[in-house]
Scaffold this motif. Structure first.
Motif, mmCIF file in Angstrom:
data_model
loop_
_atom_site.group_PDB
_atom_site.id
_atom_site.type_symbol
_atom_site.label_atom_id
_atom_site.label_comp_id
_atom_site.label_asym_id
_atom_site.label_seq_id
_atom_site.Cartn_x
_atom_site.Cartn_y
_atom_site.Cartn_z
ATOM 1 N N ARG A 102 -6.237 3.169 -0.614
ATOM 2 C CA ARG A 102 -5.286 2.131 -0.225
ATOM 3 C C ARG A 102 -3.891 2.707 -0.007
ATOM 4 N N LEU A 104 -1.413 -1.656 1.544
ATOM 5 C CA LEU A 104 -1.549 -3.102 1.436
ATOM 6 C C LEU A 104 -0.394 -3.706 0.655
ATOM 7 N N TYR A 151 -3.115 -8.228 -2.271
ATOM 8 C CA TYR A 151 -4.510 -7.798 -2.420
ATOM 9 C C TYR A 151 -5.094 -7.277 -1.115
ATOM 10 N N LEU A 152 -4.860 -7.957 -0.001
ATOM 11 C CA LEU A 152 -5.533 -7.588 1.246
ATOM 12 C C LEU A 152 -4.626 -7.515 2.465
ATOM 13 N N LEU A 173 -13.666 -4.596 -1.437
ATOM 14 C CA LEU A 173 -13.043 -5.216 -0.263
ATOM 15 C C LEU A 173 -11.719 -4.560 0.153
ATOM 16 N N PRO A 174 -10.725 -4.402 -0.735
ATOM 17 C CA PRO A 174 -9.479 -3.786 -0.273
ATOM 18 C C PRO A 174 -9.655 -2.312 0.093
ATOM 19 N N LYS A 209 -11.191 -2.206 3.492
ATOM 20 C CA LYS A 209 -10.172 -2.564 4.483
ATOM 21 C C LYS A 209 -9.295 -1.354 4.773
#
Ligand code: ZN
Length: 129
Positions: A23, A34, A37-38, A106-107, A110
């Protein structure tokens, strides 16, 4: 390099993908990718690389479902056939497991998708170069 080759610097894919998994900004690896969160930041706060060009869309959710489903479905069958737990206990354990794994992946996925698009100059990332 020929004259028709794109005139931008090489962006190695796997280092960028690793930074995305952590991330972090796919360009410098230091700035956070990010916000919250997303939500992908407009630009990296460290190196000012523009990040708003990404088009992750449903890709991270799709990959999350793909991975969680392929891990948890066989595990559910193995646990059920081996231990025959009470249905409510089985449901509780697997519900918490599926949700926890999904929220973890998920993150990160992404970040991977955004970094992949950045490294391949996809979408608006080519104009930013
Ligand atoms: Zn950066």
């Amino acid at each position: 390099m020929t004259d028709s080759a794109p005139r931008h610097e090489e962006r190695p894919t796997w280092p960028a993908v690793w930074k995305g998994w952590r991330r972090r900004c796919p360009s410098c690896g230091n700035g956070p990718l990010l916000r919250g969160y997303l939500t992908v930041r407009e630009a990296c706060p460290v190196c000012r690389e523009e990040l708003h060009h990404h088009r992750a869309d449903d890709g991270p959710a799709y990959l999350t479902i793909l991975i969680v489903g392929h891990l948890m479905a066989p595990l559910l069958l193995m646990v059920f056939t081996a231990f025959r737990p009470e249905p409510l206990i089985l449901f509780t354990i697997f519900a918490v497991g599926c949700i926890s794994l999904s929220l973890y992946l998920l993150p990160r996925l992404k970040g991977v998708i955004v970094a992949l698009q950045w490294s391949r100059y996809m979408h608006g990332f080519s104009r930013a170069a």
